[in-house]
Motif scaffolding. Structure first.
Motif, PDB file in Angstrom:
ATOM      1  N   GLY A 316       0.805  -1.215   0.000  1.00  0.00           N
ATOM      2  CA  GLY A 316       0.000   0.000   0.000  1.00  0.00           C
ATOM      3  C   GLY A 316       0.835   1.260   0.000  1.00  0.00           C
ATOM      4  O   GLY A 316       0.522   2.227  -0.709  1.00  0.00           O
ATOM      5  N   MET A 317       1.921   1.269   0.760  1.00  0.00           N
ATOM      6  CA  MET A 317       2.788   2.439   0.769  1.00  0.00           C
ATOM      7  C   MET A 317       3.475   2.625  -0.578  1.00  0.00           C
ATOM      8  O   MET A 317       3.621   3.755  -1.062  1.00  0.00           O
ATOM      9  N   LYS A 318       3.861   1.519  -1.187  1.00  0.00           N
ATOM     10  CA  LYS A 318       4.495   1.605  -2.504  1.00  0.00           C
ATOM     11  C   LYS A 318       3.516   2.152  -3.535  1.00  0.00           C
ATOM     12  O   LYS A 318       3.891   2.970  -4.394  1.00  0.00           O
ATOM     13  N   GLN A 319       2.266   1.733  -3.461  1.00  0.00           N
ATOM     14  CA  GLN A 319       1.255   2.259  -4.378  1.00  0.00           C
ATOM     15  C   GLN A 319       1.049   3.757  -4.182  1.00  0.00           C
ATOM     16  O   GLN A 319       0.669   4.476  -5.111  1.00  0.00           O
ATOM     17  N   ARG A 320       1.326   4.227  -2.981  1.00  0.00           N
ATOM     18  CA  ARG A 320       1.209   5.653  -2.669  1.00  0.00           C
ATOM     19  C   ARG A 320       2.519   6.395  -2.888  1.00  0.00           C
ATOM     20  O   ARG A 320       2.651   7.545  -2.467  1.00  0.00           O
ATOM     21  N   GLY A 321       3.483   5.742  -3.517  1.00  0.00           N
ATOM     22  CA  GLY A 321       4.720   6.410  -3.912  1.00  0.00           C
ATOM     23  C   GLY A 321       5.820   6.420  -2.880  1.00  0.00           C
ATOM     24  O   GLY A 321       6.783   7.188  -3.027  1.00  0.00           O
ATOM     25  N   VAL A 322       5.724   5.586  -1.834  1.00  0.00           N
ATOM     26  CA  VAL A 322       6.736   5.579  -0.769  1.00  0.00           C
ATOM     27  C   VAL A 322       7.329   4.179  -0.663  1.00  0.00           C
ATOM     28  O   VAL A 322       6.605   3.192  -0.443  1.00  0.00           O
ATOM     29  N   LEU A 323       8.634   4.085  -0.810  1.00  0.00           N
ATOM     30  CA  LEU A 323       9.322   2.795  -0.740  1.00  0.00           C
ATOM     31  C   LEU A 323      10.046   2.667   0.596  1.00  0.00           C
ATOM     32  O   LEU A 323      10.949   3.453   0.902  1.00  0.00           O
ATOM     33  N   VAL A 324       9.648   1.675   1.391  1.00  0.00           N
ATOM     34  CA  VAL A 324      10.331   1.344   2.634  1.00  0.00           C
ATOM     35  C   VAL A 324      10.853  -0.089   2.511  1.00  0.00           C
ATOM     36  O   VAL A 324      10.763  -0.706   1.451  1.00  0.00           O
ATOM     37  N   LYS A 325      11.411  -0.619   3.571  1.00  0.00           N
ATOM     38  CA  LYS A 325      11.984  -1.964   3.524  1.00  0.00           C
ATOM     39  C   LYS A 325      11.095  -2.926   4.303  1.00  0.00           C
ATOM     40  O   LYS A 325      10.852  -2.739   5.497  1.00  0.00           O
ATOM     41  N   ASN A 326      10.631  -3.956   3.618  1.00  0.00           N
ATOM     42  CA  ASN A 326       9.868  -5.021   4.272  1.00  0.00           C
ATOM     43  C   ASN A 326      10.851  -6.066   4.776  1.00  0.00           C
ATOM     44  O   ASN A 326      11.426  -6.825   4.002  1.00  0.00           O
ATOM     45  N   VAL A 327      11.093  -6.078   6.082  1.00  0.00           N
ATOM     46  CA  VAL A 327      12.063  -7.007   6.670  1.00  0.00           C
ATOM     47  C   VAL A 327      11.372  -8.189   7.344  1.00  0.00           C
ATOM     48  O   VAL A 327      12.013  -8.970   8.045  1.00  0.00           O
ATOM     49  N   SER A 328      10.093  -8.346   7.105  1.00  0.00           N
ATOM     50  CA  SER A 328       9.307  -9.308   7.878  1.00  0.00           C
ATOM     51  C   SER A 328       9.695 -10.759   7.629  1.00  0.00           C
ATOM     52  O   SER A 328       9.381 -11.626   8.450  1.00  0.00           O
ATOM     53  N   ARG A 329      10.379 -11.034   6.513  1.00  0.00           N
ATOM     54  CA  ARG A 329      10.764 -12.420   6.218  1.00  0.00           C
ATOM     55  C   ARG A 329      12.255 -12.686   6.453  1.00  0.00           C
ATOM     56  O   ARG A 329      12.731 -13.782   6.185  1.00  0.00           O
ATOM     57  N   LEU A 330      12.981 -11.698   6.953  1.00  0.00           N
ATOM     58  CA  LEU A 330      14.401 -11.887   7.168  1.00  0.00           C
ATOM     59  C   LEU A 330      14.700 -12.770   8.371  1.00  0.00           C
ATOM     60  O   LEU A 330      15.743 -13.421   8.434  1.00  0.00           O
ATOM     61  N   HIS A 331      13.800 -12.780   9.347  1.00  0.00           N
ATOM     62  CA  HIS A 331      14.004 -13.562  10.565  1.00  0.00           C
ATOM     63  C   HIS A 331      12.655 -13.664  11.279  1.00  0.00           C
ATOM     64  O   HIS A 331      11.861 -12.711  11.242  1.00  0.00           O
ATOM     65  N   PRO A 332      12.370 -14.783  11.951  1.00  0.00           N
ATOM     66  CA  PRO A 332      11.077 -14.913  12.650  1.00  0.00           C
ATOM     67  C   PRO A 332      10.813 -13.801  13.657  1.00  0.00           C
ATOM     68  O   PRO A 332       9.651 -13.409  13.859  1.00  0.00           O
ATOM     69  N   LEU A 333      11.848 -13.271  14.308  1.00  0.00           N
ATOM     70  CA  LEU A 333      11.637 -12.193  15.274  1.00  0.00           C
ATOM     71  C   LEU A 333      11.122 -10.920  14.609  1.00  0.00           C
ATOM     72  O   LEU A 333      10.577 -10.041  15.282  1.00  0.00           O
ATOM     73  N   LEU A 334      11.309 -10.808  13.292  1.00  0.00           N
ATOM     74  CA  LEU A 334      10.896  -9.609  12.563  1.00  0.00           C
ATOM     75  C   LEU A 334       9.515  -9.750  11.922  1.00  0.00           C
ATOM     76  O   LEU A 334       9.168  -8.980  11.028  1.00  0.00           O
ATOM     77  N   ALA A 335       8.744 -10.687  12.375  1.00  0.00           N
ATOM     78  CA  ALA A 335       7.417 -10.905  11.793  1.00  0.00           C
ATOM     79  C   ALA A 335       6.623  -9.599  11.765  1.00  0.00           C
ATOM     80  O   ALA A 335       6.530  -8.885  12.765  1.00  0.00           O
ATOM     81  N   ASN A 336       6.085  -9.284  10.575  1.00  0.00           N
ATOM     82  CA  ASN A 336       5.265  -8.094  10.339  1.00  0.00           C
ATOM     83  C   ASN A 336       5.996  -6.784  10.644  1.00  0.00           C
ATOM     84  O   ASN A 336       5.366  -5.788  11.015  1.00  0.00           O
ATOM     85  N   CYS A 337       7.302  -6.779  10.449  1.00  0.00           N
ATOM     86  CA  CYS A 337       8.079  -5.561  10.686  1.00  0.00           C
ATOM     87  C   CYS A 337       8.488  -4.891   9.378  1.00  0.00           C
ATOM     88  O   CYS A 337       8.810  -5.551   8.394  1.00  0.00           O
ATOM     89  N   LEU A 338       8.500  -3.565   9.399  1.00  0.00           N
ATOM     90  CA  LEU A 338       9.007  -2.729   8.321  1.00  0.00           C
ATOM     91  C   LEU A 338      10.124  -1.855   8.883  1.00  0.00           C
ATOM     92  O   LEU A 338      10.096  -1.484  10.059  1.00  0.00           O
TER      93      LEU A 338
END
Length: 359
Positions: A316-338
């Protein structure tokens, strides 16, 4: 899409390399780029013109020479390098991480680091054929002291990486815990201060106490991400050995001159870092008021947030023109983290609007 190698070529490439994922850089075309912890500020026009004149006058037909040595001296002075310590340059800190793995590649060597952390620690170990041991942080992204000390005792790692502060969590860990890990280390400890311009503490004054500790920094977060300069500091005898595996002329004359120019105008970059730290505080305050958003303290130019659905919010943020980093799959502790990079006031306002709309 990556094409499949023909069999006769695939046999020439290590199997573990073929199964790896390359370091991913997101396409930011047309987007507000807040995914890579870059300094959002450029140089004023007058300084841009002055830098251009200096770069244009360089002898590009010659290999880098004295100006690279001058940069090393200037960095040592800028960092207030303690007596008895030396400094070597890298093509960004990524190269330094690779050189450390190469220099320490003896039979049975291993590298240990807390996780989640910077991906290059594990990647450098794999590429050099070293064993990597990851030790999970606590759910609050603090160092798990007991787990770290147990892993050190069991695996006797050649190198321990401690990011100060950490990426992607932006946490600055407890100094007493770090000191106990340093004391327990059977090999080298590398304190990675990539985000030092935004941090409230540095380890550099403690280097003389610990001849097995190296301190690593980069000018990328200082404001020169495109220039690719990192530096490694530590005891003179230790730096002299690691420097032997450094490729000749690894820092170009253009990069060296740009680095020297930046250090001559350090007050401009220090003012930029101060503005970023101020914006970080405003962002944290605004995020704390958003329902459904969890934040953690930050000593870097990034903020880790947990949202109800990281994938949906990222899209949704990307569709609105803002690129952040989705780190949610880098490690289980980062679940649902940006991971959100701190930008200019206008950048941050746009990012907050996009995030709020996606919640």
């Amino acid at each position: 899409m990556t094409q499949q190698l023909p069999d006769h070529l695939a046999r020439l490439i290590r199997q573990d390399v073929q199964s790896m994922q390359a370091y991913a850089v997101q396409d930011a075309t047309g987007l507000l780029k807040l995914d890579a912890m870059e300094n959002p500020y450029g140089l004023p026009p007058a300084l841009q013109a002055e830098l251009g004149r200096r770069l244009g006058a360089l002898p590009l037909n010659r290999y880098p020479g004295e100006r690279v040595h001058a940069l090393a001296d200037a960095l040592a002075a800028h960092a207030k390098l303690p007596e008895g310590c030396a400094l070597m340059l890298g093509n960004g800190s990524d190269e330094l991480i690779s050189l450390i793995a190469m220099a320490c590649d003896v039979p049975g060597a291993s590298i240990l680091a807390p996780q989640p952390g910077f991906v290059m620690y594990a990647m450098s170990a794999q590429l050099q054929g070293l064993r990597f041991i990851g030790v999970d942080l606590t759910p609050e992204f603090d160092l798990d002291e007991a787990a770290m000390l147990a892993a050190i005792e069991e695996h006797r790692p050649s190198v321990i990486y401690l990011a100060y502060p950490n990426n992607p969590t932006a946490r600055l860990w407890d100094d007493a815990v770090i000191e106990r890990i340093v004391q327990a280390a059977p090999g080298l400890v590398v304190i990675d201060e990539a985000y030092q311009p935004f941090s409230s503490r540095s380890y550099i004054d403690r280097l003389p106490r610990h001849p097995h500790v190296l301190l690593m920094r980069t000018l990328s977060k200082f404001g020169l991400a495109g220039v690719r300069i990192g530096y490694l500091a530590g005891a003179q005898a230790l730096i002299a050995q690691i420097d032997k595996v450094r490729p000749p002329y690894n820092v170009s004359v253009l990069n060296a001159e740009a680095g020297l120019f930046a250090l001559e105008h350090a007050q401009e970059y220090e003012a930029q870092a101060a503005r970023i730290r101020e914006e970080r505080g405003r962002l944290l305050e605004a995020l704390s008021r958003m329902a459904g958003v969890r934040t953690w303290p930050s000593d870097a130019n990034m903020i880790l947030v947990r949202v109800p659905d990281a994938d949906a919010v990222f899209r949704g943020m990307k569709q609105r023109g803002v690129l952040v980093k989705n780190v949610s799959r880098l490690h289980p502790l980062l679940a649902n983290c940006l991971r959100l990079t701190v930008g200019t006031p206008d950048d941050n306002a746009q990012m907050l609007r996009a995030l709020q709309e996606c919640l």
